[in-house]
Design a protein around this motif. Structure first.
Motif, PDB file in Angstrom:
ATOM      1  N   GLN A 136       0.812  -1.212   0.000  1.00  0.00           N
ATOM      2  CA  GLN A 136       0.000   0.000   0.000  1.00  0.00           C
ATOM      3  C   GLN A 136       0.850   1.268   0.000  1.00  0.00           C
ATOM      4  O   GLN A 136       0.366   2.350  -0.339  1.00  0.00           O
ATOM      5  N   LYS A 144      -7.327  -2.907  -5.559  1.00  0.00           N
ATOM      6  CA  LYS A 144      -7.420  -1.524  -6.027  1.00  0.00           C
ATOM      7  C   LYS A 144      -8.225  -1.447  -7.314  1.00  0.00           C
ATOM      8  O   LYS A 144      -9.044  -0.540  -7.504  1.00  0.00           O
ATOM      9  N   THR A 196     -11.761   0.479  -7.928  1.00  0.00           N
ATOM     10  CA  THR A 196     -11.937   1.437  -9.022  1.00  0.00           C
ATOM     11  C   THR A 196     -13.116   1.049  -9.902  1.00  0.00           C
ATOM     12  O   THR A 196     -13.931   1.896 -10.292  1.00  0.00           O
TER      13      THR A 196
END
Length: 522
Positions: free
Chosen positions: A412, A443, A447
């Motif tokens: 991260q 991620k 998104t």
């Protein structure tokens, strides 16, 4: 340099087998030498009526040369006195008691007048006299020579720059005296390096007590002296060097920043190699830890006998910084956080340098990485680079050490560019690659979810959608394929040896099981 000439007669002393002789029992000696020397008067008065007397002057301060000057003065033989021989002559004359009590116009009053009116008025003459006083410290201390020289030197040091008119030594690179309208503030520091540590300490202590100089100037004097006698000198014995470094540590001003962190680190390295006192080491650790956030990478590049870089010293200083940081700051303060993150970036840059050392063991890398808390590294790009350099320079590093090193990486905190590099890096263990790939998957899913929500809102509002994204599904296929490939590579490398690697519990993405990552939905 000032000179004083006394006497007009030619030299009547003669040399025999490199030894200078003169007959003290001659009538001339009885009429010229003895009357001026109170000690010789007492010794001659104690002789027996029927025999001679043996006079032993082997312990005369200043030695044979100083006694010869005194003897020549008694005979009226021409002698030349300067800062180089005045102090030994002064001590020898005092030993012989050549005062006006025994004869008017005797040697001691003349030496005293020359010392006060000439030697103490000239900067370099005073330093030379003080140098000579070191060899006769006990006599010069009793005669007040040391005290008066120190006072004269200190008075000149604290003189305003615009009033300095005397000659001094200043050979720093880039300094051209003709182009300077005024003398540099530290004009005096180089000349003090000619003195022994005791005299130097007396002057620095006296100067500091006046409070008329900036602490940085005192610190510069310590730096110049250490550079001359300690850091770049092999002319002194280890015991002598140890005493010098311990004295310098005591002389460091209490004000923060009076000396540079680079100088502190070099002194600390010297104390370790010379076996200095624990008290000196502790003080240097405290001061260097207090200023570590001001250091630059070249400041840390110190070597020791075992490796090209003294990682243990840097680690110890980092621990000192952390302890003091915790005491004086709370984690929420902006300035303290900046200091911590500066040190974090500095240590990671240092790791990138030492990682190239073929003799650097993995456990030292690990020890230095884990010295600082997680808040020191808001991003892990520099740490990843250091670890990658180490793995490249040490292809034979064990699997356990490789996994331990990579366990400090947090996906991260890696930039997209570094994560992309890590996902293709064959030097990394499987667990690290999986962590990076899984973070990319999460991620991407996040998104895609946001895009779907936006498209639904646009459709509800009658707005034409910009096109459904297929990136999430495509990425899932790619990640599944990469995980399978990496798994097969790991199986081949381990040849059925190790069990499936455990994930780092400190990373939220790593809390998922490895099996979930392997079977990503298409």
């Amino acid at each position: 340099m000032k000179f004083m000439k006394l006497g007009l007669n030619p030299d009547t002393f003669y040399t025999e087998e490199t030894t200078r002789w003169h007959d003290l029992s001659s009538p001339q000696a009885q009429s010229c030498l003895v009357p001026k020397c109170g000690l010789l008067q007492r010794l001659f008065s104690e002789k027996d009526d029927g025999g001679g007397i043996s006079v032993d002057l082997h312990d005369i301060p200043g030695g044979e040369e100083a006694f010869e000057l005194c003897a020549k003065f008694c005979y009226g033989i021409t002698i030349s006195l300067s800062a180089h021989n005045l102090v030994p002559a002064f001590c020898a004359a005092s030993f012989l008691r050549m005062t006006e009590k025994f004869e008017n116009g005797n040697l001691i009053p003349k030496l005293e007048a020359f010392f006060s009116s000439c030697i103490l008025q000239v900067w370099k003459d005073t330093l030379i006299a003080l140098q000579n006083a070191e060899r006769l410290h006990e006599w010069c201390g009793n005669l007040g020579v040391v005290r008066r020289c120190v006072e004269s030197i200190v008075d000149k040091i604290i003189t305003p720059q615009t009033r300095v008119r005397w000659s001094y030594t200043y050979t720093r690179p880039g300094y051209i005296r003709k182009r300077r309208k005024s003398v540099p503030k530290d004009w005096w520091t180089e000349d003090l390096s000619c003195l022994g540590i005791d005299m130097f300490s007396s002057i620095v202590t006296t100067v500091s007590s006046t409070g008329m100089l900036q602490p940085q100037l005192v610190g510069e004097a310590l730096h110049v002296y250490a550079h001359c006698w300690l850091l770049n000198s092999s002319r002194e014995s280890p015991n002598r060097k140890r005493r010098i470094v311990e004295t310098i540590v005591k002389l460091i001003p209490a004000e923060k920043g009076s000396v540079s962190v680079k100088f502190l680190l070099r002194l600390l390295s010297a104390t370790n190699s010379l076996g200095a006192s624990p008290l000196s080491k502790a003080e240097l650790l405290r001061l260097s830890g207090l200023q570590l956030h001001e250091a630059t990478l070249p400041d840390l590049l110190l070597s020791n006998a075992a490796t090209s870089h003294d990682v243990d010293l840097v680690k110890t200083v980092a621990w000192s910084f952390l302890r003091q940081w915790k005491r004086r700051s709370s984690a929420g303060e902006r300035e303290s956080m900046r200091e911590m993150q500066k040190v974090g970036k500095l240590i990671d840059s240092y790791l990138q340098v030492v990682a190239k050392d073929a003799r650097m063991p993995a456990h030292k890398m690990v020890a230095l990485i884990e010295t600082l808390p997680a808040i020191a590294r808001p991003q892990h790009d520099h740490l990843y680079k250091a670890i990658n350099i180490y793995l490249k320079a040490h292809p034979d590093v064990s699997k356990a050490n490789k996994k331990h090193l990579c366990s400090f990486l947090d996906s991260q905190k890696l930039s997209p560019e570094v994560r992309s590099h890590a996902s293709k890096n064959e030097r990394l263990p499987l667990r690290t690659v999986v962590q990076v790939l899984f973070f990319e998957q999460e991620k991407s899913n996040t998104t895609a979810s946001k895009v779907s929500s936006t498209e639904a809102e646009e459709q509800g509002n009658g707005t034409r959608p910009k096109g459904a994204g297929t990136n999430g599904a495509q990425l899932s296929k790619e990640l599944s394929f990469k995980v399978k490939v990496e798994t097969e590579k790991e199986k081949k490398r381990e040849a059925g040896g190790d069990a499936a690697p455990q994930l780092n519990p400190h990373n939220k993405a790593q809390l998922r099981s490895l099996s979930k990552m392997t079977y990503i939905k298409r």
